[in-house]
Design an enzyme around this catalytic site. Structure first.
Site, PDB file in Angstrom:
ATOM      1  N   HIS A  66      -8.804  11.660  -6.551  1.00 59.25           N
ATOM      2  CA  HIS A  66      -8.082  12.859  -6.974  1.00 59.25           C
ATOM      3  C   HIS A  66      -7.065  12.489  -8.055  1.00 59.25           C
ATOM      4  O   HIS A  66      -6.576  13.341  -8.774  1.00 59.25           O
ATOM      5  CB  HIS A  66      -7.398  13.550  -5.777  1.00 59.25           C
ATOM      6  CG  HIS A  66      -6.243  12.792  -5.212  1.00 59.25           C
ATOM      7  ND1 HIS A  66      -6.393  11.605  -4.550  1.00 59.25           N
ATOM      8  CD2 HIS A  66      -4.912  13.032  -5.224  1.00 59.25           C
ATOM      9  CE1 HIS A  66      -5.206  11.154  -4.170  1.00 59.25           C
ATOM     10  NE2 HIS A  66      -4.294  12.001  -4.566  1.00 59.25           N
ATOM     11  N   ARG A  67      -6.736  11.203  -8.139  1.00 58.94           N
ATOM     12  CA  ARG A  67      -5.933  10.686  -9.242  1.00 58.94           C
ATOM     13  C   ARG A  67      -6.654   9.457  -9.775  1.00 58.94           C
ATOM     14  O   ARG A  67      -7.247   8.685  -9.008  1.00 58.94           O
ATOM     15  CB  ARG A  67      -4.563  10.231  -8.771  1.00 58.94           C
ATOM     16  CG  ARG A  67      -3.705  11.314  -8.173  1.00 58.94           C
ATOM     17  CD  ARG A  67      -2.357  11.364  -8.902  1.00 58.94           C
ATOM     18  NE  ARG A  67      -1.401  12.228  -8.222  1.00 58.94           N
ATOM     19  CZ  ARG A  67      -1.438  13.557  -8.258  1.00 58.94           C
ATOM     20  NH1 ARG A  67      -2.391  14.183  -8.913  1.00 58.94           N
ATOM     21  NH2 ARG A  67      -0.523  14.257  -7.634  1.00 58.94           N
ATOM     22  N   LYS A  71      -6.710   2.519  -7.127  1.00 58.40           N
ATOM     23  CA  LYS A  71      -5.998   1.251  -7.078  1.00 58.40           C
ATOM     24  C   LYS A  71      -6.136   0.624  -5.709  1.00 58.40           C
ATOM     25  O   LYS A  71      -6.143   1.334  -4.700  1.00 58.40           O
ATOM     26  CB  LYS A  71      -4.515   1.559  -7.359  1.00 58.40           C
ATOM     27  CG  LYS A  71      -3.646   0.391  -7.582  1.00 58.40           C
ATOM     28  CD  LYS A  71      -3.578   0.038  -9.051  1.00 58.40           C
ATOM     29  CE  LYS A  71      -2.875  -1.267  -9.315  1.00 58.40           C
ATOM     30  NZ  LYS A  71      -3.624  -2.446  -8.887  1.00 58.40           N
ATOM     31  N   LYS A  95      -1.113   5.565   0.917  1.00 60.74           N
ATOM     32  CA  LYS A  95       0.009   4.735   0.481  1.00 60.74           C
ATOM     33  C   LYS A  95       0.519   5.185  -0.892  1.00 60.74           C
ATOM     34  O   LYS A  95       1.717   5.362  -1.108  1.00 60.74           O
ATOM     35  CB  LYS A  95      -0.501   3.297   0.402  1.00 60.74           C
ATOM     36  CG  LYS A  95       0.551   2.241   0.446  1.00 60.74           C
ATOM     37  CD  LYS A  95      -0.069   0.856   0.417  1.00 60.74           C
ATOM     38  CE  LYS A  95      -0.859   0.512   1.670  1.00 60.74           C
ATOM     39  NZ  LYS A  95      -1.260  -0.893   1.728  1.00 60.74           N
ATOM     40  N   ASP A 100       4.678   7.988  -4.214  1.00 61.54           N
ATOM     41  CA  ASP A 100       4.585   8.686  -5.504  1.00 61.54           C
ATOM     42  C   ASP A 100       4.084   7.796  -6.630  1.00 61.54           C
ATOM     43  O   ASP A 100       4.654   7.777  -7.730  1.00 61.54           O
ATOM     44  CB  ASP A 100       5.951   9.294  -5.880  1.00 61.54           C
ATOM     45  CG  ASP A 100       6.317  10.438  -4.959  1.00 61.54           C
ATOM     46  OD1 ASP A 100       5.425  11.259  -4.648  1.00 61.54           O
ATOM     47  OD2 ASP A 100       7.484  10.504  -4.523  1.00 61.54           O
ATOM     48  N   LYS A 107     -10.380  -0.299  -2.621  1.00 61.87           N
ATOM     49  CA  LYS A 107     -10.184  -1.649  -2.078  1.00 61.87           C
ATOM     50  C   LYS A 107     -11.454  -2.455  -2.293  1.00 61.87           C
ATOM     51  O   LYS A 107     -12.555  -1.888  -2.337  1.00 61.87           O
ATOM     52  CB  LYS A 107      -9.879  -1.579  -0.566  1.00 61.87           C
ATOM     53  CG  LYS A 107      -9.219  -2.821  -0.022  1.00 61.87           C
ATOM     54  CD  LYS A 107      -7.735  -2.853  -0.364  1.00 61.87           C
ATOM     55  CE  LYS A 107      -7.039  -4.068   0.163  1.00 61.87           C
ATOM     56  NZ  LYS A 107      -5.576  -3.933   0.039  1.00 61.87           N
ATOM     57  N   SER A 364       2.772  -2.895  -8.802  1.00 64.29           N
ATOM     58  CA  SER A 364       1.523  -2.900  -9.572  1.00 64.29           C
ATOM     59  C   SER A 364       1.511  -1.724 -10.555  1.00 64.29           C
ATOM     60  O   SER A 364       1.044  -1.848 -11.688  1.00 64.29           O
ATOM     61  CB  SER A 364       0.321  -2.762  -8.642  1.00 64.29           C
ATOM     62  OG  SER A 364      -0.057  -4.022  -8.145  1.00 64.29           O
TER      63      SER A 364
HETATM   64  P1  NAD Z   1      -2.174 -14.155   2.531  1.00 65.60           P
HETATM   65  O1  NAD Z   1      -3.590 -14.606   2.577  1.00 65.60           O
HETATM   66  O2  NAD Z   1      -1.300 -14.625   1.426  1.00 65.60           O
HETATM   67  O3  NAD Z   1      -1.410 -14.529   3.891  1.00 65.60           O
HETATM   68  C1  NAD Z   1      -1.877 -14.230   5.167  1.00 65.60           C
HETATM   69  C2  NAD Z   1      -1.181 -15.192   6.127  1.00 65.60           C
HETATM   70  O4  NAD Z   1      -1.479 -14.839   7.459  1.00 65.60           O
HETATM   71  C3  NAD Z   1      -1.619 -16.648   5.949  1.00 65.60           C
HETATM   72  O5  NAD Z   1      -0.481 -17.469   6.050  1.00 65.60           O
HETATM   73  C4  NAD Z   1      -2.567 -16.873   7.126  1.00 65.60           C
HETATM   74  O6  NAD Z   1      -2.587 -18.215   7.524  1.00 65.60           O
HETATM   75  C5  NAD Z   1      -1.941 -15.977   8.166  1.00 65.60           C
HETATM   76  N1  NAD Z   1      -2.902 -15.515   9.173  1.00 65.60           N
HETATM   77  C6  NAD Z   1      -4.133 -15.016   8.985  1.00 65.60           C
HETATM   78  N2  NAD Z   1      -4.677 -14.662  10.158  1.00 65.60           N
HETATM   79  C7  NAD Z   1      -3.772 -14.941  11.106  1.00 65.60           C
HETATM   80  C8  NAD Z   1      -3.738 -14.803  12.514  1.00 65.60           C
HETATM   81  N3  NAD Z   1      -4.768 -14.303  13.178  1.00 65.60           N
HETATM   82  N4  NAD Z   1      -2.619 -15.182  13.168  1.00 65.60           N
HETATM   83  C9  NAD Z   1      -1.571 -15.679  12.507  1.00 65.60           C
HETATM   84  N5  NAD Z   1      -1.540 -15.840  11.166  1.00 65.60           N
HETATM   85  C10 NAD Z   1      -2.619 -15.483  10.483  1.00 65.60           C
HETATM   86  O7  NAD Z   1      -2.246 -12.559   2.591  1.00 65.60           O
HETATM   87  P2  NAD Z   1      -1.137 -11.531   2.133  1.00 65.60           P
HETATM   88  O8  NAD Z   1      -1.398 -11.150   0.726  1.00 65.60           O
HETATM   89  O9  NAD Z   1       0.193 -12.016   2.545  1.00 65.60           O
HETATM   90  O10 NAD Z   1      -1.559 -10.255   3.018  1.00 65.60           O
HETATM   91  C11 NAD Z   1      -1.172 -10.146   4.376  1.00 65.60           C
HETATM   92  C12 NAD Z   1      -1.388  -8.714   4.831  1.00 65.60           C
HETATM   93  O11 NAD Z   1      -0.631  -7.839   3.991  1.00 65.60           O
HETATM   94  C13 NAD Z   1      -2.828  -8.202   4.761  1.00 65.60           C
HETATM   95  O12 NAD Z   1      -3.032  -7.277   5.794  1.00 65.60           O
HETATM   96  C14 NAD Z   1      -2.869  -7.482   3.416  1.00 65.60           C
HETATM   97  O13 NAD Z   1      -3.875  -6.495   3.354  1.00 65.60           O
HETATM   98  C15 NAD Z   1      -1.480  -6.857   3.409  1.00 65.60           C
HETATM   99  N6  NAD Z   1      -0.974  -6.510   2.076  1.00 65.60           N
HETATM  100  C16 NAD Z   1      -0.857  -7.443   1.099  1.00 65.60           C
HETATM  101  C17 NAD Z   1      -0.341  -7.063  -0.146  1.00 65.60           C
HETATM  102  C18 NAD Z   1      -0.088  -8.063  -1.244  1.00 65.60           C
HETATM  103  O14 NAD Z   1       0.547  -7.677  -2.256  1.00 65.60           O
HETATM  104  N7  NAD Z   1      -0.498  -9.304  -1.122  1.00 65.60           N
HETATM  105  C19 NAD Z   1       0.003  -5.725  -0.382  1.00 65.60           C
HETATM  106  C20 NAD Z   1      -0.131  -4.802   0.649  1.00 65.60           C
HETATM  107  C21 NAD Z   1      -0.617  -5.210   1.885  1.00 65.60           C
END
Ligand code: NAD
Length: 472
Positions: A66-67, A71, A95, A100, A107, A364
């Site tokens: 819709h936009r 992302k 999100k 906004d 994804k 972002s």
């Molecule tokens: P990442 O890969 O940098 O880090 C994940 C960390 O979690 C690692 O240290 C890993 O060892 C640990 N881990 C994985 N499974 C585990 C478990 N079962 N028990 C304990 N530790 C565990 O990932 P990230 O970018 O930090 O993303 C983490 C979460 O945040 C994800 O759900 C991701 O979708 C969400 N997220 C990330 C971003 C971003 O900008 N990177 C933005 C929004 C949401």
């Protein structure tokens, strides 16, 4: 007794959204249009690794356009599938609406264990995946813009941008095809830390509202809170580091895949990170107690629990054992729908993922705007603002007849650079969204929790956009 099937991640998200839709009493056709996933592409592609062809599988899902552009991050993980990518794409739609950011939700995921490949192989695989996404219309500055997620970072984003540039050298906006790039290659200062920093801005805002704190059973200021964090990756590390160093909270446990570190007097997050970088494990870290029972770490008594690792960590089997007063969902989908129900009954407050970790997509968005405008934020104003500050200091000195203190000069003669502006924009966004969520909750007594409140806010905005433009 029939065994109850565990909900998939996508079903879990949809059930949570349904709860908000029920409160809104929304037209079922609009509800259906909002919830349904627009398209998902599955790509199998071969890459030569050590002289042998290996076939990799990846997905990119567009939940709602819709936009435009849509992302959402790309994750590289040994466990990822279509259901997960679609759930995460849906979360991105909500999100973006909550904070906004004028994007639809998308994804991507690639089924891979990055630890099994060297840098050159990872580059080959990432570039090949990116090429497939471009060719199939799932990667472009105008329509679909990925970002980092689990297992990916600025290195992969730089390879993706470069691949797009080679396929579309005529596109003057090629850098905007992906965000989370290194600063030297069109990235924005503050993107890497953005999600974790956003999590902290959310917690700080929460602590500005005594009525919300009271409802949660928390007392005292932020510095007196005991915190448990799961996942010391990008999001978890930046959030925990800020809470430890700037807010002086006690990080009493850090949970990683290979175990949990505990210390009631607090753990230095930076020291753990350095240790992990060196030893590839938290085992043996000298200033905390180690146990290999990582799952038990989530059940430690604390004020704030921050799951920052991955989805479905708090589920039907461990939800009853959670003893935190507040759960701040830094990861996507860390609490399943069934667990959410149990935690609500236990009156544990949850600040939900769709809002809490939206700092990443917010910055972002700033990066995308910067790439389209081809100029660094603050480049035109910084020196001008500093001159303005110098004039104020001179005026103060003339009026008082005394030289201004150094700290006053420093404060006044500081023009905001890109990092200052990004952090300020992020803080403003997280605070505004909190107020919108709170307003939704306070103005409708059918809304009893923050998750329903944020979905109500998001669905209101998205349905308005559907109704305004019509659905064709
Ligand atoms: P990442 O890969 O940098 O880090 C994940 C960390 O979690 C690692 O240290 C890993 O060892 C640990 N881990 C994985 N499974 C585990 C478990 N079962 N028990 C304990 N530790 C565990 O990932 P990230 O970018 O930090 O993303 C983490 C979460 O945040 C994800 O759900 C991701 O979708 C969400 N997220 C990330 C971003 C971003 O900008 N990177 C933005 C929004 C949401």
């Amino acid at each position: 007794m029939t065994e109850r099937k565990t909900l998939s991640f996508r079903e879990s998200v949809n059930f949570m959204v349904d709860r908000a839709m029920a409160v809104l009493n929304i037209d079922p056709c609009i509800a259906n249009a909002i919830k349904s996933c627009d398209s998902t592409i599955k790509i199998n592609f071969p890459v030569e690794i050590n002289g042998k062809l290996e076939v990799f599988t990846g997905w990119r899902s567009v939940h709602s356009n819709h936009r435009l552009p849509v992302k959402g991050g790309i994750r590289f993980a040994p466990i990822v599938d279509e259901d997960e990518v679609e759930a995460l794409a849906a979360l991105m739609t909500y999100k973006c609406a909550i904070v906004d950011v004028p994007f639809g939700g998308s994804k991507g995921g690639l089924l891979i264990d990055p630890s099994r490949y060297n840098r050159d192989d990872m580059q080959k695989i990432t570039r090949r995946f990116a090429r497939e996404l471009v060719r199939k219309g799932y990667l472009s500055p105008a329509t679909n813009v990925p970002a980092p997620d689990m297992g990916t970072g600025e290195r992969e984003m730089a390879w993706i941008a470069d691949t797009y540039k080679h396929l579309h050298p005529e596109d003057i906006n090629y850098l905007a095809c992906v965000t989370g790039k290194p600063v030297a290659h069109g990235g924005i200062r503050g993107r890497t830390e953005a999600t974790g920093r956003g999590v902290v801005y959310v917690i700080r805002e929460f602590f500005r509202h005594p009525d919300d704190l009271r409802r949660t059973g928390l007392s005292g200021d932020l510095s007196s809170q005991k915190i448990v964090i799961q996942g010391l990756g990008n999001v978890g590390y930046h959030a925990a580091k800020l809470l430890d160093e700037e807010d002086q909270c006690k990080i009493i446990a850090i949970i990683q895949r290979d175990g949990v570190l505990t210390n009631d007097n607090g753990i230095c997050v930076e020291d753990v990170r350095q240790y992990m970088n060196e030893h590839k494990t938290i085992k043996g870290f000298p200033d905390a107690k180690y146990s290999e029972n990582a799952a038990a770490g989530l059940e430690i008594e604390c004020d704030i629990l921050i799951p920052a690792a991955m989805e479905a960590q708090i589920h039907v089997n461990n939800a009853c054992n959670i003893k935190a007063k507040l759960i701040v969902e830094a990861a996507n989908g860390p609490v399943t729908f069934e667990a959410d129900d149990i935690l609500r009954k236990k009156q544990i407050t949850i600040l939900p993922d769709a809002y809490v970790n939206a700092g990443g997509v917010t910055v972002s968005y700033f990066e995308w705007v910067r790439n389209l405008s081809h100029i660094r934020f603050g480049r035109m104003e910084r020196r001008h603002d500093e001159l303005h500050g110098e004039r104020i200091v001179k005026a103060l000195e003339t009026m008082t007849g005394n030289p201004a203190d150094d700290w006053i000069k420093k404060e006044l003669i500081h023009g905001a650079d890109e990092l200052d502006l990004v952090r300020s924009g992020l803080d403003d966004t997280m605070r505004n969204s909190f107020l919108q969520m709170k307003e939704a909750m306070d103005s409708n007594n059918k809304i009893k929790d923050y998750r329903t409140a944020v979905y109500v806010v998001a669905i209101n905005k998205i349905s308005r956009s559907y109704l305004d433009i019509g659905v064709y």
